[in-house]
Each structure stands twice: as structure tokens, then as C-alpha cells.
Design an enzyme around this catalytic site. Sequence first.
Site, PDB file in Angstrom:
ATOM      1  N   GLY A  12       0.684  -1.463  -0.102  1.00 45.37           N
ATOM      2  CA  GLY A  12       0.073  -0.226  -0.062  1.00 45.37           C
ATOM      3  C   GLY A  12       0.726   1.201  -0.034  1.00 45.37           C
ATOM      4  CG  ASP A  13       0.260   3.891   2.325  1.00 42.20           C
ATOM      5  OD1 ASP A  13      -0.957   4.120   2.210  1.00 42.20           O
ATOM      6  OD2 ASP A  13       0.706   3.304   3.316  1.00 42.20           O
ATOM      7  CE  LYS A  16      -3.361   2.107  -3.684  1.00 43.09           C
ATOM      8  NZ  LYS A  16      -2.124   2.084  -2.460  1.00 43.09           N
ATOM      9  CG  HIS A  41      -6.060   6.500  -2.712  1.00 38.15           C
ATOM     10  ND1 HIS A  41      -6.741   5.735  -3.481  1.00 38.15           N
ATOM     11  CD2 HIS A  41      -5.298   5.190  -1.889  1.00 38.15           C
ATOM     12  CE1 HIS A  41      -6.577   4.506  -3.254  1.00 38.15           C
ATOM     13  NE2 HIS A  41      -5.864   4.133  -2.376  1.00 38.15           N
ATOM     14  CD  GLN A 220      -6.646  -1.333   1.275  1.00 41.19           C
ATOM     15  OE1 GLN A 220      -7.491  -1.976   0.356  1.00 41.19           O
ATOM     16  NE2 GLN A 220      -7.182  -0.274   1.897  1.00 41.19           N
ATOM     17  N   PRO A 299       3.976   6.002  11.768  1.00 37.95           N
ATOM     18  CG  PRO A 299       5.633   6.140  13.309  1.00 37.95           C
ATOM     19  CD  PRO A 299       4.246   5.969  13.192  1.00 37.95           C
ATOM     20  NE  ARG A 300       2.659   5.462   4.510  1.00 37.46           N
ATOM     21  CZ  ARG A 300       2.461   6.532   3.549  1.00 37.46           C
ATOM     22  NH1 ARG A 300       3.242   7.222   3.062  1.00 37.46           N
ATOM     23  NH2 ARG A 300       1.024   6.956   3.508  1.00 37.46           N
ATOM     24  CG  LEU A 327      13.960   7.833  -9.407  1.00 35.97           C
ATOM     25  CD1 LEU A 327      14.145   6.151  -8.977  1.00 35.97           C
ATOM     26  CD2 LEU A 327      13.862   7.860 -11.058  1.00 35.97           C
TER      27      LEU A 327
HETATM   28  P1  GDP Z   1      -1.672   5.814  -2.100  1.00 37.69           P
HETATM   29  O1  GDP Z   1      -2.296   5.001  -0.734  1.00 37.69           O
HETATM   30  O2  GDP Z   1      -1.003   4.720  -2.898  1.00 37.69           O
HETATM   31  O3  GDP Z   1      -2.572   6.709  -2.933  1.00 37.69           O
HETATM   32  O4  GDP Z   1      -0.349   6.372  -1.332  1.00 37.69           O
HETATM   33  P2  GDP Z   1      -0.436   7.493  -0.142  1.00 37.69           P
HETATM   34  O5  GDP Z   1      -1.024   8.615  -0.514  1.00 37.69           O
HETATM   35  O6  GDP Z   1      -0.747   6.913   0.962  1.00 37.69           O
HETATM   36  O7  GDP Z   1       1.057   7.736  -0.084  1.00 37.69           O
HETATM   37  C1  GDP Z   1       1.884   8.269  -0.773  1.00 37.69           C
HETATM   38  C2  GDP Z   1       2.604   9.499  -0.321  1.00 37.69           C
HETATM   39  O8  GDP Z   1       3.627   9.723  -1.189  1.00 37.69           O
HETATM   40  C3  GDP Z   1       1.647  10.709  -0.425  1.00 37.69           C
HETATM   41  O9  GDP Z   1       2.097  11.819   0.593  1.00 37.69           O
HETATM   42  C4  GDP Z   1       1.953  11.463  -1.963  1.00 37.69           C
HETATM   43  O10 GDP Z   1       1.687  12.796  -1.964  1.00 37.69           O
HETATM   44  C5  GDP Z   1       3.440  11.349  -1.962  1.00 37.69           C
HETATM   45  N1  GDP Z   1       3.848  11.053  -3.483  1.00 37.69           N
HETATM   46  C6  GDP Z   1       3.290  10.275  -4.483  1.00 37.69           C
HETATM   47  N2  GDP Z   1       4.174  10.354  -5.452  1.00 37.69           N
HETATM   48  C7  GDP Z   1       5.252  10.944  -5.113  1.00 37.69           C
HETATM   49  C8  GDP Z   1       6.602  11.238  -5.674  1.00 37.69           C
HETATM   50  O11 GDP Z   1       6.889  10.616  -6.893  1.00 37.69           O
HETATM   51  N3  GDP Z   1       7.503  11.655  -4.991  1.00 37.69           N
HETATM   52  C9  GDP Z   1       7.205  12.302  -3.690  1.00 37.69           C
HETATM   53  N4  GDP Z   1       8.372  12.906  -2.856  1.00 37.69           N
HETATM   54  N5  GDP Z   1       6.176  11.999  -3.068  1.00 37.69           N
HETATM   55  C10 GDP Z   1       5.165  11.368  -3.787  1.00 37.69           C
HETATM   56  P1  IMO Z   2      -3.783   2.627   0.619  1.00 38.24           P
HETATM   57  O1  IMO Z   2      -5.236   2.371  -0.541  1.00 38.24           O
HETATM   58  C1  IMO Z   2      -1.270   1.047   3.761  1.00 38.24           C
HETATM   59  C2  IMO Z   2      -2.892  -2.266   6.261  1.00 38.24           C
HETATM   60  C3  IMO Z   2      -2.969  -1.907   7.390  1.00 38.24           C
HETATM   61  C4  IMO Z   2      -2.841  -3.415   8.369  1.00 38.24           C
HETATM   62  C5  IMO Z   2      -3.425  -4.146   7.371  1.00 38.24           C
HETATM   63  C6  IMO Z   2      -4.786  -4.750   7.801  1.00 38.24           C
HETATM   64  O2  IMO Z   2      -3.708   3.894   1.261  1.00 38.24           O
HETATM   65  O3  IMO Z   2      -2.669   1.963   0.046  1.00 38.24           O
HETATM   66  P2  IMO Z   2      -7.214  -3.200   7.617  1.00 38.24           P
HETATM   67  O4  IMO Z   2      -7.568  -2.030   8.282  1.00 38.24           O
HETATM   68  O5  IMO Z   2      -7.268  -3.080   6.128  1.00 38.24           O
HETATM   69  O6  IMO Z   2      -7.866  -4.426   8.461  1.00 38.24           O
HETATM   70  O7  IMO Z   2      -5.612  -3.354   7.995  1.00 38.24           O
HETATM   71  O8  IMO Z   2      -3.526  -3.404   6.077  1.00 38.24           O
HETATM   72  N1  IMO Z   2      -3.549  -1.338   5.141  1.00 38.24           N
HETATM   73  C7  IMO Z   2      -3.016  -0.325   4.417  1.00 38.24           C
HETATM   74  N2  IMO Z   2      -1.677  -0.179   4.518  1.00 38.24           N
HETATM   75  N3  IMO Z   2      -2.111   1.503   2.717  1.00 38.24           N
HETATM   76  C8  IMO Z   2      -3.371   1.053   2.607  1.00 38.24           C
HETATM   77  O9  IMO Z   2      -4.168   1.780   1.837  1.00 38.24           O
HETATM   78  C9  IMO Z   2      -3.789   0.156   3.821  1.00 38.24           C
HETATM   79  N4  IMO Z   2      -5.003  -0.358   4.030  1.00 38.24           N
HETATM   80  C10 IMO Z   2      -4.928  -1.152   4.788  1.00 38.24           C
HETATM   81  O10 IMO Z   2      -2.088  -1.054   8.015  1.00 38.24           O
HETATM   82  O11 IMO Z   2      -1.341  -3.637   8.160  1.00 38.24           O
HETATM   83 MG    MG Z   3      -2.223   5.389   1.199  1.00 41.31          MG
END
Ligand code: GDP
Ligand code: IMO
Ligand code: MG
Length: 423
Positions: A12-13, A16, A41, A220, A299-300, A327
Amino acid sequence: MPTTAILGLQWGDEGKGKLVDSISARQDFCVRFQGGGNAGHTVYPEGKKIVLHHLPTGVLHKDCINLMAQGMVMDPFKLIDEIAEVEGRGLKLDERLFISDRIAVTIPLHLTLDMDRESGNEANRVGTTKRGIGPTYADRYDRIGVRMADLLDETSLREALQRAVNVRACQTDGNAPGVDSMIKPLLEAGKKLKRYVADTSLLLAEAIKEDKRVLFEGAQGALLDVVQGTYPFVTSSHTTGAGIPAGVGLALKVEDAIGVTKAYCTRVGEGPFPTELTDDTGHKLREAGGEYGATTGRPRRCGWIDLFALRYVCRISGITRLAITKLDVLSGFGELKVGVGYEGHNQPGLPADIRAFSALKPKYESLPGWNDDISKVRKAADLPATARSYLRYLEEFVEVPIGIISVGPEREASFETNGAPRD
Ligand code: GDP
Ligand code: IMO
Ligand code: MG
């Protein structure tokens, strides 16, 4: 028109939301097919941050129609707040947001069950987002769930709530929310959401027949898939490309499946992470990448990219192109490492047994890094030579072409490329 998907390839994160935001400007439909408010997101439309949890990221584009399909779970109270936040930005959602009448509804009882488990015996914890995701999906498959359609009919809702309360009574200590405390607020929420409710699989079938451009937004990542991931440290839905047809209720095929990976790797919550770095380098990655959860603020955990795991999930998720995000975060790290396998592990796949997975010791290849700030780069050829060779190594190992490179959180900080840049 080809159907496109944006799918996470790690835990995740991966970024996307940012990519969906860039791409959905050119899409007619944006569809979430699994997960719920556990997703976070992050997007910066016009430079102002917003974090979407339930709503498809396409809501940020006025001409994009957004579907919350039946494979999702939905917390109606949280969703109402999220709709208000988006509409508060002048983005009206009438006729642009459709919620499946079959979507699984998170009720207060599910939140209690999730929180009780997470605060109880340590051995039973997953490190969830405490959004009730597991119990909501569990009730769906146990056939005691509440669905969106139930929120629109008091008798159906009472019956559904009673079933859930009866069957789950053995799991609660008597203090869990009962039918009478839950029914009124849920009916009120139903009234507010009614105008968005639709048979979304039918809407989607019509859209595809009319050759509309459809984008599926994954939540995720593949390693959190309920079956294919690091079970039991996973979420409760199908997060890979295989989850799309069942999640939208339509036997369709995705033509352009874009798999998103960070140039390194992160994870939130419990569970194995072979390439995790608990030293200064891991700390430096967390601070440079701003690696704190978008939903929970936790914290991740950070580490090097695991190319072996990446290659595996690309195969099962049907990935046709890779998007490499963050990157820019690797600038200034000197030597970079990439996971290329595990000591003594001679299988092409990942172990199903959690003890075997947890015991994996990564093997690394070291690659030269770069010091330049690359956040203003807008074409692959302008990246430093060592960044280009890092991408080439990654692409050759994973055997999927790189199609998108992202170097910053802003909308414009990503660009398309036809494979890793050649010299
Ligand atoms: P998602 O759950 O996959 O949509 O991702 P999240 O939003 O949870 O986490 C991605 C984090 O990285 C967010 O704070 C974005 O603003 C940031 N982000 C996305 N792409 C980039 C990138 O290419 N460079 C940097 N520095 N940050 C990015
Ligand atoms: P996005 O879409 C990162 C993780 C939780 C936990 C496990 C189960 O932003 O990438 P849940 O609440 O789903 O039962 O938790 O999955 N988790 C994520 N980690 N990004 C996410 O979503 C997540 N959604 C759930 O931290 O380890
Ligand atoms: Mg996320």
C-alpha cells in the site's frame, strides 16, 4: 477504448492516488472495486492537499463519473463527511458519484469488533487501520452483512442488524452497540446517501458497451491481498487485478494494468517485510519520503525495494506497465540496494506459510546512487545516468516495462516513458 487499472504492488501507499489523479483527467469513469476507508490516497489538486478514503480519486475532475462498486466496504458516516469535504471545494457530486446498492456497510458493531481485537491479546493483532474493514467483510461472507439497499428500508435494516448482533453476540462483552442504538443514525445516513445509490455493475456494463474510458483505482497493494499476500497480516479484500471483475460484478478484462511501486518499499502495521531497514538508512528514507500513514498517521516501516516480490506480484496481477514513484526520494543515498531474492529460497514464488515468509533473509545487489535533485525532471532522458541505470536494472529484473515515472507529489511531477530510459 481500453480499460485501465492502477494497482498497488507492495503493502500500500505506493502513490496510487497521485497517479489516478493524473490519469483520470482523461477518463470518463473512475471505479473503486475493493477496500474502503482504510485507504488513504493523497492528492494535491491545485497544490492543496486532500486525502481520499472512500471516494474514487476521479471526483477531483469535473467530467469524470465515479463508481463505488459492490466489492467495496463503506462507513456511511465517514463517507458523508468525505462527500462534504469534496463538495466544499466546489466539486459537486450529483450525477457524478454512484454507490452500489450492494456495497457492504460498516456498522458501529464492526468498529467495536475491530478495535477490541486490536487492543486485546497481542498475538491476535494485525495492526489494522481500525476502520472495521475485517468484520465488515467477514459479515458479508457469513451472510449477516448490511448492504447499502438495507439503509433505504427500515424493516430490512432492522432484520439485517438483528442478524449481525445475534450472530456476533458471542464475540462481544455485552457493551457492543445494539440494534436500537444503531438503526436511527444508519437510516438517517441512508436518507443522505440515497441520491447516489445505483446498480453500478449495470452502469459499468453500459459504459463499456458505449466505449467509454474506464479506470479502476486499486486500494492497498498486492502483498496485502487477503489470499495472495502475507496472510494473516493482510487486509480483507482482493487487491490484485484478479479482484476487479468480482469487485465490480462484471466479467471484464483490463487491458492496461499499471502496477505502482515506490522506488523503495514501505509497510504500515504488523507482518513480515524482508527488506526492512531498522537502521539510520531506514530512518532517512522515512524522513525524506514523509513516510507517515495518510489514514492513521502511523510512521511507515521503510526498506529497500524487493524486486523478487515485485516480479511475483506482477505475474499474478497481470501487470502490463510499471509506474515507479518517489524516485526523487532516493537522491543523496549514495549506494542503493535492491532485493533480488532470499538466501536458500529456490522457488519462483513467495511462501504461503507465514513462518517461512518471516524467516526470509534478503539477498541484495548494490547499485550506484545519485545526488542531484530530480524533482523538476519531466522526461526520462533528463534523469542522471545512475538513476537511468537503476530503472533499467529494475525493469530487466521484473520483466515488465516501465511506463510512468514519478518524481514528486504534485500532479505535474510524473511523466510517461516507453520503457526504462536507454543510454
Ligand atoms: P496511495 O495510498 O497509494 O495513494 O499513497 P499515499 O497517498 O498513502 O502515500 C503516498 C505519499 O507519497 C503521499 O504523501 C503522496 O503525496 C506522496 N507521493 C506520491 N508520489 C510521489 C513522488 O513521486 N515523490 C514524492 N516525493 N512523493 C510522492
Ligand atoms: P492505501 O489504499 C497501507 C494495512 C493496515 C494493516 C492491514 C490490515 O492507502 O494503500 P485493515 O484496516 O485493512 O484491516 O488493515 O492492512 N492497510 C494499509 N496499509 N495502505 C493502505 O491503503 C492500507 N489499508 C490497509 O495497516 O497492516
Ligand atoms: Mg495510502
